[in-house]
Design a protein around this motif. Sequence first.
Motif, mmCIF file in Angstrom:
data_model
loop_
_atom_site.group_PDB
_atom_site.id
_atom_site.type_symbol
_atom_site.label_atom_id
_atom_site.label_comp_id
_atom_site.label_asym_id
_atom_site.label_seq_id
_atom_site.Cartn_x
_atom_site.Cartn_y
_atom_site.Cartn_z
ATOM 1 N N GLU A 98 0.808 -1.219 0.000
ATOM 2 C CA GLU A 98 0.000 0.000 0.000
ATOM 3 C C GLU A 98 0.842 1.270 0.000
ATOM 4 O OE1 GLU A 98 -2.983 -0.507 -0.582
ATOM 5 O OE2 GLU A 98 -3.067 -2.618 -0.060
ATOM 6 N N ASP A 99 2.142 1.130 0.093
ATOM 7 C CA ASP A 99 3.012 2.301 0.239
ATOM 8 C C ASP A 99 3.418 2.851 -1.124
ATOM 9 O OD1 ASP A 99 4.466 4.225 1.513
ATOM 10 O OD2 ASP A 99 6.245 2.973 1.809
ATOM 11 N N TRP A 100 2.415 3.307 -1.923
ATOM 12 C CA TRP A 100 2.674 3.774 -3.265
ATOM 13 C C TRP A 100 2.195 5.208 -3.441
ATOM 14 C CZ3 TRP A 100 5.504 0.646 -6.307
ATOM 15 C CH2 TRP A 100 5.452 -0.726 -6.096
ATOM 16 N N ALA A 101 2.928 5.956 -4.238
ATOM 17 C CA ALA A 101 2.478 7.259 -4.721
ATOM 18 C C ALA A 101 2.304 7.104 -6.228
ATOM 19 C CB ALA A 101 3.489 8.348 -4.405
ATOM 20 N N VAL A 102 1.094 7.305 -6.719
ATOM 21 C CA VAL A 102 0.780 7.041 -8.122
ATOM 22 C C VAL A 102 0.606 8.354 -8.874
ATOM 23 C CG1 VAL A 102 -0.762 5.850 -9.718
ATOM 24 C CG2 VAL A 102 -0.370 4.910 -7.424
ATOM 25 N N GLU A 103 1.212 8.448 -10.041
ATOM 26 C CA GLU A 103 1.091 9.641 -10.866
ATOM 27 C C GLU A 103 0.953 9.250 -12.325
ATOM 28 O OE1 GLU A 103 5.506 11.251 -11.580
ATOM 29 O OE2 GLU A 103 5.036 10.935 -9.446
ATOM 30 N N SER A 104 0.494 10.177 -13.137
ATOM 31 C CA SER A 104 0.329 9.920 -14.562
ATOM 32 C C SER A 104 1.681 9.697 -15.225
ATOM 33 C CB SER A 104 -0.392 11.101 -15.222
ATOM 34 O OG SER A 104 -0.495 10.905 -16.623
ATOM 35 N N LEU A 105 1.721 8.789 -16.171
ATOM 36 C CA LEU A 105 2.935 8.517 -16.933
ATOM 37 C C LEU A 105 2.688 8.962 -18.364
ATOM 38 C CD1 LEU A 105 5.751 7.257 -17.231
ATOM 39 C CD2 LEU A 105 4.645 5.044 -17.622
ATOM 40 N N GLY A 106 3.216 10.111 -18.708
ATOM 41 C CA GLY A 106 3.028 10.633 -20.054
ATOM 42 C C GLY A 106 3.919 9.929 -21.054
ATOM 43 N N LEU A 107 3.331 9.364 -22.081
ATOM 44 C CA LEU A 107 4.085 8.699 -23.140
ATOM 45 C C LEU A 107 4.056 9.588 -24.376
ATOM 46 C CD1 LEU A 107 2.764 5.027 -22.790
ATOM 47 C CD2 LEU A 107 4.775 6.068 -21.715
ATOM 48 N N ASP A 108 5.223 10.006 -24.831
ATOM 49 C CA ASP A 108 5.360 10.906 -25.973
ATOM 50 C C ASP A 108 6.319 10.263 -26.974
ATOM 51 O OD1 ASP A 108 5.523 12.973 -27.751
ATOM 52 O OD2 ASP A 108 6.655 14.316 -26.436
ATOM 53 N N PRO A 109 5.778 9.740 -28.099
ATOM 54 C CA PRO A 109 4.409 9.816 -28.599
ATOM 55 C C PRO A 109 3.467 8.907 -27.823
ATOM 56 C CG PRO A 109 5.716 8.412 -30.005
ATOM 57 C CD PRO A 109 6.683 9.035 -29.047
ATOM 58 N N PRO A 110 2.151 9.192 -27.911
ATOM 59 C CA PRO A 110 1.179 8.391 -27.166
ATOM 60 C C PRO A 110 1.272 6.917 -27.526
ATOM 61 C CG PRO A 110 0.164 10.367 -28.048
ATOM 62 C CD PRO A 110 1.519 10.279 -28.679
ATOM 63 N N GLY A 111 1.114 6.069 -26.527
ATOM 64 C CA GLY A 111 1.198 4.637 -26.751
ATOM 65 C C GLY A 111 0.715 3.868 -25.551
ATOM 66 N N SER A 112 1.132 2.619 -25.451
ATOM 67 C CA SER A 112 0.695 1.762 -24.349
ATOM 68 C C SER A 112 1.781 0.749 -24.043
ATOM 69 C CB SER A 112 -0.611 1.061 -24.711
ATOM 70 O OG SER A 112 -0.417 0.181 -25.798
ATOM 71 N N SER A 113 1.531 -0.099 -23.044
ATOM 72 C CA SER A 113 2.462 -1.137 -22.603
ATOM 73 C C SER A 113 3.816 -0.560 -22.199
ATOM 74 C CB SER A 113 2.670 -2.189 -23.699
ATOM 75 O OG SER A 113 1.460 -2.762 -24.102
ATOM 76 N N PRO A 114 3.867 0.347 -21.223
ATOM 77 C CA PRO A 114 5.153 0.944 -20.832
ATOM 78 C C PRO A 114 6.006 -0.029 -20.022
ATOM 79 C CG PRO A 114 3.395 1.777 -19.421
ATOM 80 C CD PRO A 114 2.732 0.916 -20.460
ATOM 81 N N MET A 115 6.983 -0.649 -20.686
ATOM 82 C CA MET A 115 7.849 -1.641 -20.055
ATOM 83 C C MET A 115 9.079 -0.968 -19.463
ATOM 84 S SD MET A 115 6.289 -4.558 -20.400
ATOM 85 C CE MET A 115 7.551 -5.813 -20.155
#
Length: 364
Positions: A98-115
């Motif tokens: 539970e000890d997480w700080a979550v924030e948006s991960l901007g992908l430039d260019p837009p995409g998915s599956s951030p490994m």
Amino acid sequence: MRRAWAMTAAALVAGCLRQNPAFDGEGGTGGGSGGATTASSTTTSTTTTSTSAPTGTTDASTSSPTTSSSTTGVLPDMSSGTTETTGAPVGCWGLGVEDWAVESLGLDPPGSSPMLSPDAETLHWRAFLGGQWHVVRSVRDDPAVAFPAGASVWPSSSFEADHPAFVAATQELFFGGNGDIYVLPRDGDGWGVPTVAGGALAFGNRVESHPNPTADGATLLFQRDDGPAWGQFQLGFKFWQVARDPQVHPSFPDVAPVEVTPADPGFGVLACPALAPDGLRLFFGAFDSEGGGFGDPNDGRAGVWFAERDGLDAPWQGVTRSAQLRVPGFVTCPVAVSADGCQLTLALFTIGPGTPESRIARRG
């Protein structure tokens, strides 16, 4: 033959396996050093661009991908992302789920599956640019800062290039696409030819996705759509694992994989494995079993679970869910975790129409 997938289960099998907004980047077709793409072109709606989980039948005999050979550009230095696997990193593994700080991960260019690479300094993801899939790479010097805009390192006309995981120890890129798991070797200053990562026994005629190689390239965990159906979902999933000696076998031997699905202490269906680089810890996405798999699948019951094991051939223990890593209105799936356990990339999506998001969770 690939069988038809139900729409609701289709989104879950992929986590973020729906096509990203189409984006015509400039210089995006260059190899290796590829020009950084720009965000000047028009995006398309993500509500109608699901590609990896079609509602119709995808037959392997009619969907053979176009073989893409090496690119013309020079690859960037791909050494970032190595990690020491002889000892377990201490880092943040002793902290709670539970000890997480979550924030948006901007992908430039837009995409998915951030490994995320083991050292958390390199990020690979997929993007649909100029009418074809690309593997995009971004590097940062400090794991505490945001990732800068990425550049295409490998374009392909037909491979989906989902969950692109680069193994620095073996100079290989693993990715999912067209129902199989592929490996793309680095060949000097370019790429070789992508091939299925193993024989028919290891990767058969079911839909396999979410390749998770260990940092040394010796073990590969993946997801297969051969689990029991649950609730409103028309299919379920299991996790499987294959092993090799990377110095002897360029691909995984043609042997049957070992099932490594965590025992169910309170979830009805699971998906989206995110294996730690040492292979001893696992995040995955799953629904709570409460409600029997019926009701609104996007009500936040689908979130992140965690398990660990004493060795690569040992069973998973301590399977528990994170109440924090679940978001009402979304299905939350982990994508990749750093070697020290301090950073975890997440894919948030909806089963049905909706816009997927990428986030990064930090602790410690």
